[in-house]
Design a protein around this motif. Sequence first.
Motif, PDB file in Angstrom:
ATOM      1  N   ASN A 110       0.825  -1.205   0.000  1.00  0.00           N
ATOM      2  CA  ASN A 110       0.000   0.000   0.000  1.00  0.00           C
ATOM      3  C   ASN A 110       0.863   1.262   0.000  1.00  0.00           C
ATOM      4  OD1 ASN A 110      -2.589  -1.281   0.069  1.00  0.00           O
ATOM      5  ND2 ASN A 110      -2.233  -1.782   2.223  1.00  0.00           N
ATOM      6  N   GLN A 114       1.023   4.096  -2.981  1.00  0.00           N
ATOM      7  CA  GLN A 114       0.834   5.515  -2.725  1.00  0.00           C
ATOM      8  C   GLN A 114       2.037   6.316  -3.233  1.00  0.00           C
ATOM      9  OE1 GLN A 114      -2.043   6.729  -1.448  1.00  0.00           O
ATOM     10  NE2 GLN A 114      -1.234   8.772  -1.921  1.00  0.00           N
ATOM     11  N   ASP A 118       1.765   9.229  -6.032  1.00  0.00           N
ATOM     12  CA  ASP A 118       2.116  10.615  -5.727  1.00  0.00           C
ATOM     13  C   ASP A 118       3.215  11.146  -6.645  1.00  0.00           C
ATOM     14  OD1 ASP A 118       0.268  10.519  -3.717  1.00  0.00           O
ATOM     15  OD2 ASP A 118       1.717  10.102  -2.116  1.00  0.00           O
TER      16      ASP A 118
END
Length: 477
Positions: A110, A114, A118
Motif C-alpha cells: 500500500n 501511494q 504521488d
Amino acid sequence: MAEYDLSKTLIPYLDRHLSFPLLAHLVETGVFPADEVQVAQYELAKGTNMFDYAVSLFQQIYPNQEVPKEFEEKRVNAVSTHERLEHEAQAVLDVITIPDVAQALRQDKNQNLQYLKDNFNLTLEQITALYNFGKFQYSYGNYSGAADYLYHFRVLSTDPDLTISAHWGKLASDILTGKWEVALEELNSLREAIDSRTPAPFASVSSSANNNTPAVDPALSQLHSRTWLVHWSLFVYFNHDQGRALLLETFLSPAYLNTIQTSCPWILRYVAAAAIITSPTPTSKSSSVPQSSRVKNAVREVVKVIQMENYQYEDPVTAFLMQLHVEFDFESAQKELQKAEKVVLDDFFLGQFHDEFLESARCLVSEAYCRIHQRIDIGDLSDRLNLPRAEGEKWIVNLIRETRMGQDAKIDLEKNLIQISRPPQPVYQSVIEKTRGLAIRTQALGAAIARSGAAAAQANVSTSVQVQSVEPVAAVV
C-alpha cells in the motif's frame, strides 16, 4: 499399459500449456494411437494464441482440408492486442525499473502504491497492465517474458485474487522454462499463500447471502486450490534434485494427505514411487541434505495410506507395496513389480527414475524376504527379484556386503545359501516403539480437537453477534 496411464486423469487439473508435454510424451511412448493424441493436442492448441502450432497440427490431422480462416483473423487481432498491452505495460515498467524508484520501494504494498501514485501518477489499474501483458505473453508461449511481467505485477499489486492468479502463472512459466530452483521457490510461496487463506468469518458469509450472491465455501475453495497445486507440483518434484524427498515432506503432511485422500487418490502412485526411490540402496549416493524422520519412514507411512485407500485406487506400484508389506505374498509382489516396471517406464514423471525405482524395489523385497526367512536360497531370491540367476547372485551378494544386512547374514557360496542369524528383538523394545507412536498420534489428535473447538467457539460468537444485531429490528417490526 494404457489402462494404467494417468494422463487423462491428470490433464483436467493442469493448465492447457502444462498438458502439452504430457501429450508429447504419449506420442513418444505409443501408449495411445498417435492420431488420437494429435487431435487432443489440436483441441488444446485452439484455445491458445499459438496459431502456428495449431495450424501445423490441423494440417497433419486433416491434410486434404483448407486451414480455417478463423486462425488468420485471430492472428490479426492478437497482433493488435499485443501492441496495445505492450505499450500499457511498458509505461509502468519504465517507472519501476528506475534505480531510485527500485530503492524507494518497501515491503508494504500500500505504501509503494501511494508512492507511485504521488510521484508518477501510477494507479492500481495501470499496474494491472503488467498482469494483462504477462498473461497474454503466456498465451502465445513466451513463458520467460510472462514470468518477468507477472513477477513485477505480484510485487506491486494489492489485489489478492489477481496476485494469486499471478502466482499460478509465474509457477507455470518457470516449469515450462525448466527453471527448477526458481519453480521450487514459487511453489513454496504459492503453497504458503494457499495455506494461509483461512476461512472467512461468519459475518462476511452472511453478508454475501444477504446480497443474493452465492457464498463460496472457503474450506472447499482451499481444497480445490490444494488439489491443483498437488498436480502442478509433480513437475517440480520429479525434476528438482531433492524433489522426491520434498514431495514426501509435503504430501505426507496432514493437510495435503487429506487432500489426496479426498480429491485425488491417484496421486498415491507418485507418493509410493517417491518413497521407494528415496529408500537407501547399495548404489545410491549419500545425500548432503539430512532426511527427516518422515522421509526415512516414508515406505511404512505410505503403506498405511495405501491400505486405507485401496478401495478407491490401486495400480501396480501401490499393489507392489501392498503385497510386499501387508500380505507378505512374495509371488504376487514379484508379478506386481514386473507390471510396475512397465508402468514407471511409460509414466511421464517417473520414466527417468526407472532404474532407481527398480533398484530400490529389489532392495525392499530382499530386506522383507530376509526378515522373514532364516535360510534363503540365493537362486530362489533371484527369481523373486526378476533377475537371471547369475546376475541375481552377484546383486544379492553385493547387497548383503554393503548394507546393514551383512551384520546378520552369512553367505555359503558352496550351497548357494544365505544364513540369517538375527537376535530376536526384546519385547519391551516393541512395546516402547508402539507406545511412542500412540503418544504422537494422541498429541496430534488433541491439537486437532483444540483447533476445531476454537473455530466452533468463534463461529458461535459470530452467530450471537448476528442475532443480537437483528433482535432490535425484529422488535420494531
